[in-house]
Write an enzyme that holds these catalytic residues in place. Structure first.
Site, mmCIF file in Angstrom:
data_model
loop_
_atom_site.group_PDB
_atom_site.id
_atom_site.type_symbol
_atom_site.label_atom_id
_atom_site.label_comp_id
_atom_site.label_asym_id
_atom_site.label_seq_id
_atom_site.Cartn_x
_atom_site.Cartn_y
_atom_site.Cartn_z
ATOM 1 N N ARG A 139 0.529 -0.889 0.248
ATOM 2 C CA ARG A 139 -0.302 -0.065 -0.120
ATOM 3 C C ARG A 139 0.702 1.465 -0.530
ATOM 4 N NH1 ARG A 139 1.650 1.718 3.894
ATOM 5 N NH2 ARG A 139 0.231 3.417 4.244
ATOM 6 N N ALA A 191 0.500 5.492 -2.501
ATOM 7 C CA ALA A 191 0.938 5.754 -3.718
ATOM 8 C C ALA A 191 2.176 4.797 -4.793
ATOM 9 C CB ALA A 191 0.704 6.653 -3.956
ATOM 10 N N ASP A 248 -2.008 11.275 -3.087
ATOM 11 C CA ASP A 248 -2.282 9.795 -4.333
ATOM 12 C C ASP A 248 -2.781 10.243 -5.542
ATOM 13 O OD1 ASP A 248 -3.329 6.943 -2.384
ATOM 14 O OD2 ASP A 248 -3.230 8.352 -1.092
ATOM 15 N N LYS A 268 -5.250 10.087 2.257
ATOM 16 C CA LYS A 268 -6.068 9.361 3.331
ATOM 17 C C LYS A 268 -7.461 10.448 3.770
ATOM 18 C CE LYS A 268 -5.739 5.174 3.919
ATOM 19 N NZ LYS A 268 -6.037 4.789 2.751
#
EC number: 5.3.1.23
Length: 332
Positions: free
Chosen positions: A44, A46, A233, A244
């Site tokens: 996990r 980006a 991201d 997030k």
């Protein structure tokens, strides 16, 4: 801890869903396993997602048993499409897919294309590592001696397949002996801050406090926090930034308290194809991530749940972007 490693045409990843209780490495044997690892957040962040996607595509291409381009191409396209469908928000994933697709489109010999795909995946990995190191160095210059910096979610080595972006800035400032400290939000619902950021800060020797997400405003009001640094991201052309869930709230709080809010991200996260944050697709994840905690139900049954994984922070709330090419201040 290495989040991702390519070894003898095998992809080794650290299962981040088990941290900090268990450090378990998984050897992924095919591109389906890579896609599943991305979907389930075993890998996990980006930049790390982009790196894993590139290796997954290379994996899949190596498994295609034909020397004819006419047979190779449709099978490759299936692999590329499956990897691209894993998560919709992170720009780095699609950047990696596009670069791998370009390698295939430019080739005429299947064997050479396979070799070139592996080389491109390794190149993407090295570029992300180098970018995060430069981001950390540039960002540390913004952090004044004695400051306390708040960060959200996890944007350290685990998330970036390298040195870290937002967390890299904090660690670099600490290594420069600036006497800084940090606050890390726990980051509900999957607790990336509590599980991962706290672990990385502890291992780096950075003095820090772990807090719940809802405590940030309290500590800002008390004058304890001097800056906020987060990752990203996807960043739209106008600077609107997806990160997030909970990032937008922190940006609003930071503005209200006169605290600079910084976004640390590599150029691979910037998406010039979209004008604003309104065009960013926000991933909606399973309700069980909220109603269960470590396998234990914590909410009543048969209730409606909203679980967006990301929110969008408007560019006007961001003091500066920290990139591998330097600092981009608001309005530049």
């Amino acid at each position: 801890m290495k989040a991702i490693e390519w070894r003898n045409n095998r992809l080794i990843i650290l299962d981040q869903t088990l941290l900090p209780l268990e450090e378990k490495y998984l050897e992924l044997n095919d591109y389906h396993a890579v896609a599943e690892a991305i979907k389930t957040l075993r890998v996990r962040g980006a930049p790390s997602i982009g790196v894993a996607a590139a290796y997954g595509i290379a994996f899949g291409a190596l498994s295609i048993e034909t020397r004819y381009c006419s047979e190779f191409l449709p099978l490759y396209q299936q692999i590329s499409a499956e990897i691209a469908s894993t998560r919709p928000t992170a720009k780095n994933l699609f950047m990696a897919v596009e670069r791998m697709d370009h390698v295939v489109a430019s080739g005429t010999d299947v064997l050479q294309v396979k070799i070139s795909l592996v080389d491109e995946a390794v190149k993407i990995h090295r570029e992300e590592e180098e970018a995060s190191r430069k981001i950390s160095t540039f960002g540390a210059d913004l952090i004044q001696p004695g400051w306390t910096v708040l960060t959200h979610c996890n944007a350290g080595p685990l998330a970036t397949a390298g040195y870290g972006t937002a967390l890299g800035v904090i660690i670099a400032a600490h290594q420069q002996n600036k006497g800084i400290s940090a606050f890390a939000t726990e980051t509900r619902p999957l607790l990336q801050g509590a599980r991962l950021t706290a672990l990385e800060l502890k291992e780096a020797g950075v003095p820090f406090k772990l807090i719940t997400d809802s405590m940030a405003g309290h500590f800002m009001k008390k004058g304890v926090i001097n800056a906020v640094v987060v990752g990203a991201d996807r960043i739209a052309r106008n600077g609107d930034t997806a990160n997030k869930i909970g990032t937008y709230s922190l940006a609003v709080l930071a503005l209200a308290h006169g605290i600079p809010f910084y976004v640390a991200a590599p150029s691979s996260t910037f998406d010039k194809s979209i004008e604003s944050g309104n065009d960013i697709v926000i991933e909606e994840r399973k309700p069980e991530e909220i109603t269960y905690l470590r396998g234990q139900r914590i909410a009543p049954e048969n209730i409606d749940v909203a679980n967006p994984a990301f929110d969008v922070t408007p560019a006007n709330l961001i003091a500066a972007f920290i990139t591998e090419n330097g600092i981009i201040r608001r309005g530049e």
